[in-house]
Design a protein around this motif. Sequence first.
Motif, short mmCIF file in Angstrom:
data_model
loop_
_atom_site.label_atom_id
_atom_site.label_comp_id
_atom_site.label_asym_id
_atom_site.label_seq_id
_atom_site.Cartn_x
_atom_site.Cartn_y
_atom_site.Cartn_z
N LYS A 114 0.82 -1.21 0.00
CA LYS A 114 0.00 0.00 0.00
C LYS A 114 0.86 1.26 0.00
O LYS A 114 0.48 2.28 -0.59
CB LYS A 114 -0.96 -0.01 1.19
N GLN A 116 1.85 2.11 -3.49
CA GLN A 116 0.79 2.78 -4.23
C GLN A 116 0.66 4.25 -3.82
O GLN A 116 0.53 5.14 -4.67
CB GLN A 116 -0.54 2.03 -4.00
N GLN A 117 0.74 4.51 -2.53
CA GLN A 117 0.60 5.88 -2.03
C GLN A 117 1.74 6.78 -2.50
O GLN A 117 1.52 7.93 -2.91
CB GLN A 117 0.52 5.86 -0.50
N GLU A 164 1.40 7.35 -6.32
CA GLU A 164 0.30 8.28 -6.61
C GLU A 164 0.71 9.72 -6.31
O GLU A 164 0.42 10.64 -7.09
CB GLU A 164 -0.94 7.90 -5.81
N CYS A 189 2.28 3.12 -11.37
CA CYS A 189 1.87 2.15 -10.35
C CYS A 189 0.81 1.28 -11.00
O CYS A 189 -0.14 1.79 -11.60
CB CYS A 189 1.32 2.84 -9.13
N ALA A 221 -1.63 -0.65 -10.02
CA ALA A 221 -2.99 -0.87 -9.52
C ALA A 221 -3.43 0.32 -8.67
O ALA A 221 -2.61 1.09 -8.17
CB ALA A 221 -3.06 -2.16 -8.70
N SER A 222 -4.74 0.43 -8.51
CA SER A 222 -5.32 1.52 -7.73
C SER A 222 -5.28 1.21 -6.24
O SER A 222 -5.05 0.06 -5.83
CB SER A 222 -6.77 1.73 -8.16
N ALA A 223 -5.57 2.23 -5.43
CA ALA A 223 -5.65 2.03 -3.99
C ALA A 223 -6.73 1.01 -3.65
O ALA A 223 -6.57 0.18 -2.73
CB ALA A 223 -5.93 3.36 -3.29
N GLU A 224 -7.84 1.05 -4.38
CA GLU A 224 -8.93 0.11 -4.15
C GLU A 224 -8.49 -1.34 -4.39
O GLU A 224 -8.80 -2.23 -3.59
CB GLU A 224 -10.11 0.44 -5.05
N THR A 261 -9.92 -6.55 -13.31
CA THR A 261 -9.33 -5.47 -12.53
C THR A 261 -8.90 -4.30 -13.41
O THR A 261 -8.69 -3.19 -12.91
CB THR A 261 -8.09 -5.96 -11.76
#
Length: 423
Positions: free
Chosen positions: A87, A90-91, A94, A100, A102-105, A255
């Motif tokens: 995570k 990703q943060q 972003e 990146c 994949a998304s945070a979701e 996804t």
Amino acid sequence: MSCESLKGKKLLILAGNDVHMKLVTAARELGVYTIVTDYLPVEQSPTKLIADEYWMLSTNDTSAVVEKCKQEKVDGVIDFCIDTVQKHYQQISESLGTPCFASAELFDIFTNKRKFKSYCKEYGVDVIEEYSESDLVNGKVKFPILVKPSDSRGSRGITVCHSLADVENALSIAKSESKDGVALVERYMYGKDDMSVVYMVIGGEPYLVKLGDRYVGKVEDGLQCQQMATMLPSKHADQFLRDVEPNIKKMIKSTGVQFGVFFMQGFWEDGRVYMYDPGLRFPGSDFDIVTKEVTGFDSMKAFVEYAVTGNVKACYGNPKSAFGYNGGICLILSISCSPGIIGSFEGFDIVKNAAEVRSARQIYKEGESIPDTKDVRQRVAEFIAYFKDRTDACDFVKWVYSTLQIKNADGVDMIVSKVNINK
């Protein structure tokens, strides 16, 4: 993309365990400048020693990492295999506007076992049967059961319960290890064939790059949830490709990920795989070194290029049949020890230098203490090797157990849960 166009780009690698060294090697071959960051001293973060630069910033401190990246004009960031960093990767990406996959979701779904299982069900991917706490109270559960955190790692916080009397303490342990304070209660699958699955997505297409049979530790050692060995490819490969893979690929494509990696573990039972553990990361072993040597497919270079350019079609070699090792066998052999202080550790270099071995890690040394944690923290060494067939791999495992001599101060053998992979 040519190496010339990548030359001089800066890549930040989040964490510097020895398993990350191959990322530095791949990046260097592409002309990419490497930086490693974590809070650990270099003796505990060996990839720092071979990188072009390193920082003493914790990957948890995302704001500090982002600010430093801006100052140093970093082009891309990689989290390779660390659960807790997924995570944060990703943060950071972003915030920087760097690639990146994949998304945070999605990271939330694929780092949380309960959310992952719900997602699997939507696409016809089987998951292990789960019980609610009310099921426990109302006697609707058949023991034994497994109680575990919803989002922990390294088999931490897992308890096998044989009766209702065991459950209260197990739930407390699991919730304390879970970031969201949630525990899962599942059917206990010990004794079923355990499988590890990795798909790499390139240009929106998922490719199976790892399909292995996992051999776990023994109940009497408390290591029944820990890998002792993995044989690649799985003996169930043909049936997996025919009956299981279609729904998994459908789920991955849903996804929308165009480049990335999906890691899953599951149990094989009666021709079906019941998934239980996810991740948007590679597993923390060097199987891909053998993949590159035997098949020519280099996943590390692809990830480096994607990280610094965002090219979702980054590909080095052919991933279509990489999981099969051209008919050979890739073996991951992990050595775990009973709790206590290591008095002597002999034979590691002999095994490391064996012709079949491609990667070797010694995690503990003489004088260091093995904790009584019943998880990955009792692992003292790991070897990755390649063989022409399963018989040679089985013979190698027996030879390693006879060659490695890890004893306590009283001369007692500390190696536990020695597995028989000839089954």
